[in-house]
Design a protein around this motif. Structure first.
Motif, mmCIF file in Angstrom:
data_model
loop_
_atom_site.group_PDB
_atom_site.id
_atom_site.type_symbol
_atom_site.label_atom_id
_atom_site.label_comp_id
_atom_site.label_asym_id
_atom_site.label_seq_id
_atom_site.Cartn_x
_atom_site.Cartn_y
_atom_site.Cartn_z
ATOM 1 N N TRP A 1 91.718 17.524 41.170
ATOM 2 C CA TRP A 1 92.143 17.786 39.794
ATOM 3 C C TRP A 1 90.971 18.209 38.921
ATOM 4 N N GLN A 2 91.182 19.271 38.163
ATOM 5 C CA GLN A 2 90.204 19.708 37.179
ATOM 6 C C GLN A 2 90.898 20.633 36.199
ATOM 7 N N GLU A 3 90.195 20.984 35.133
ATOM 8 C CA GLU A 3 90.774 21.851 34.121
ATOM 9 C C GLU A 3 91.084 23.224 34.729
ATOM 10 N N GLY A 4 92.125 23.826 34.202
ATOM 11 C CA GLY A 4 92.500 25.155 34.663
ATOM 12 C C GLY A 4 93.604 25.099 35.701
ATOM 13 N N SER A 5 93.970 26.261 36.196
ATOM 14 C CA SER A 5 95.057 26.390 37.161
ATOM 15 C C SER A 5 94.494 26.978 38.455
ATOM 16 N N HIS B 1 88.017 43.597 39.285
ATOM 17 C CA HIS B 1 87.406 43.122 40.519
ATOM 18 C C HIS B 1 86.986 41.665 40.431
ATOM 19 N N GLU B 2 87.993 40.830 40.315
ATOM 20 C CA GLU B 2 87.834 39.382 40.366
ATOM 21 C C GLU B 2 89.050 38.831 41.093
ATOM 22 N N ILE B 3 88.959 37.611 41.607
ATOM 23 C CA ILE B 3 90.035 37.068 42.429
ATOM 24 C C ILE B 3 91.376 37.151 41.715
ATOM 25 N N SER B 4 91.450 36.625 40.514
ATOM 26 C CA SER B 4 92.694 36.662 39.756
ATOM 27 C C SER B 4 92.450 36.157 38.352
ATOM 28 N N GLY B 5 93.147 36.747 37.394
ATOM 29 C CA GLY B 5 93.041 36.261 36.033
ATOM 30 C C GLY B 5 93.901 35.041 35.782
ATOM 31 N N ASN B 6 94.725 34.665 36.759
ATOM 32 C CA ASN B 6 95.660 33.555 36.569
ATOM 33 C C ASN B 6 95.137 32.218 37.068
ATOM 34 N N TYR B 7 94.055 32.243 37.851
ATOM 35 C CA TYR B 7 93.591 31.013 38.495
ATOM 36 C C TYR B 7 92.106 30.812 38.243
ATOM 37 N N ARG B 8 91.651 29.587 38.435
ATOM 38 C CA ARG B 8 90.270 29.232 38.088
ATOM 39 C C ARG B 8 89.252 29.677 39.127
ATOM 40 N N TYR B 9 89.697 30.091 40.309
ATOM 41 C CA TYR B 9 88.774 30.483 41.358
ATOM 42 C C TYR B 9 88.192 31.866 41.063
ATOM 43 N N THR B 10 86.910 32.010 41.323
ATOM 44 C CA THR B 10 86.211 33.268 41.087
ATOM 45 C C THR B 10 85.320 33.570 42.290
#
Length: 309
Positions: free
Chosen positions: A134-138, A252-261
């Motif tokens: 668990w952490q901030e963001g989606s 060119h980033e993983i996704s604007g919807n999720y916290r992973y980069t």
């Protein structure tokens, strides 16, 4: 006959081209179909998609004109999925059908999926199979309580068991209540599938292979490595197919919807680098700017939803 298909509008044809190129590489005995939820565009050469049969969604035996009036672009694309499956089984004589979202790419033989039809007629892939720290963001686990335990970027069916009972029930729900209205317990075609293992337990197989439908929502549990020109997940299983959901080539980033980069998950950057190159080569700059033929104002809520206010 065995079939693989996707559903999209003209602005996603570059992604669809990559998908079908990978299917034609790893599933040579499959026929490929694209259900176009759009009108044919005069500036697009549809013959430039060899081996792919285009089917206009408006030709399916459903009340398409009514769906245009009540659904937005995402809702309309997803609500016809069950109807497309039924068309391939009933009209094309398919025995096995795999659906893939257009922003998926295969990286291994489709026989890795077909083998499961020895035990079941319905194949599902969970969004996640382990808890998310668990952490901030989606994402966190609550995301999938609103959007579904299973990712409908992929669904595999074969013509045995309860496959047609599933399609009849699911088609009814998506054509009538295929809205993106999570506060009403509705999320397009996907949330309904939570019930499939309960309604059709003897026909359903949940795929726990982490190489299936890897995507930006399950990067907490899956990492990529590359060896001998092949991608592996967690150094243990081959990557079967990756879902480049919400990827925008010009950012060119993983996704604007999720916290992973790429900073937090650098192992997937080589995969995205390759995908970006393929998108550009596949004409994304041309297709992505194509206006949807059924563009309209936000649709009114149905009587069902008005009663829920």
């Amino acid at each position: 006959m065995k079939a693989a298909f996707t559903i999209c509008t003209n602005n996603y044809l570059a992604q669809a081209r990559i998908l079908f190129s990978s299917i034609q590489k790893f599933a040579k005995d499959y026929k490929c179909y694209l259900f176009l939820v759009d009108e044919l565009h005069p500036e697009i050469d549809y013959k430039d998609f060899p081996g792919i049969e285009f089917i206009l969604a408006k030709t399916l035996p459903i009340e398409f004109s009514g769906l245009i009036k009540k659904y937005d672009i995402v809702e309309l694309n997803t609500c016809v999925k069950a109807s497309a499956f039924k068309h391939l089984f009933n009209e094309k004589g398919a025995e096995i059908v795999h659906y893939f979202d257009p922003d998926i790419e295969l990286f291994d033989e489709i026989t890795n999926l077909d083998v499961h039809f020895e035990q079941a007629s319905i194949l599902l892939t969970p969004h996640i199979i382990t808890p998310i720290p668990w952490q901030e963001g989606s994402p966190n686990e609550n995301l999938f309580l609103n959007h579904g335990l299973y990712n409908l970027g992929y669904l595999g069916l074969t013509n045995k068991g309860d496959y047609m009972k599933l399609l009849d029930w699911w088609e009814n729900r998506t054509l009538n209540m295929g809205y993106n209205r999570t506060r009403h317990g509705l999320f397009v075609d996907q949330l309904w599938i939570n019930y499939v293992p309960l309604f059709f337990p003897g026909s359903t197989k949940i795929l726990f292979d982490q190489g299936c439908n890897m995507g930006p929502w399950n990067l907490h549990e899956r990492s990529l490595s590359h060896k001998d020109n092949k991608f592996f997940v967690n150094d243990s299983v081959s990557l079967k197919f990756y879902h480049f959901s919400s990827y925008k080539y010009n950012q060119h980033e993983i996704s604007g919807n999720y916290r992973y980069t790429f900073t937090s998950n650098p192992d997937v950057k080589p995969l995205y680098d390759l995908y970006q190159e393929k998108m550009i080569a596949s004409g994304v700059k041309l297709y992505s700017g194509t206006k949807w033929a059924y563009e309209q104002k936000k649709p009114f809520l149905s009587k069902f939803l008005k009663k829920k206010k």
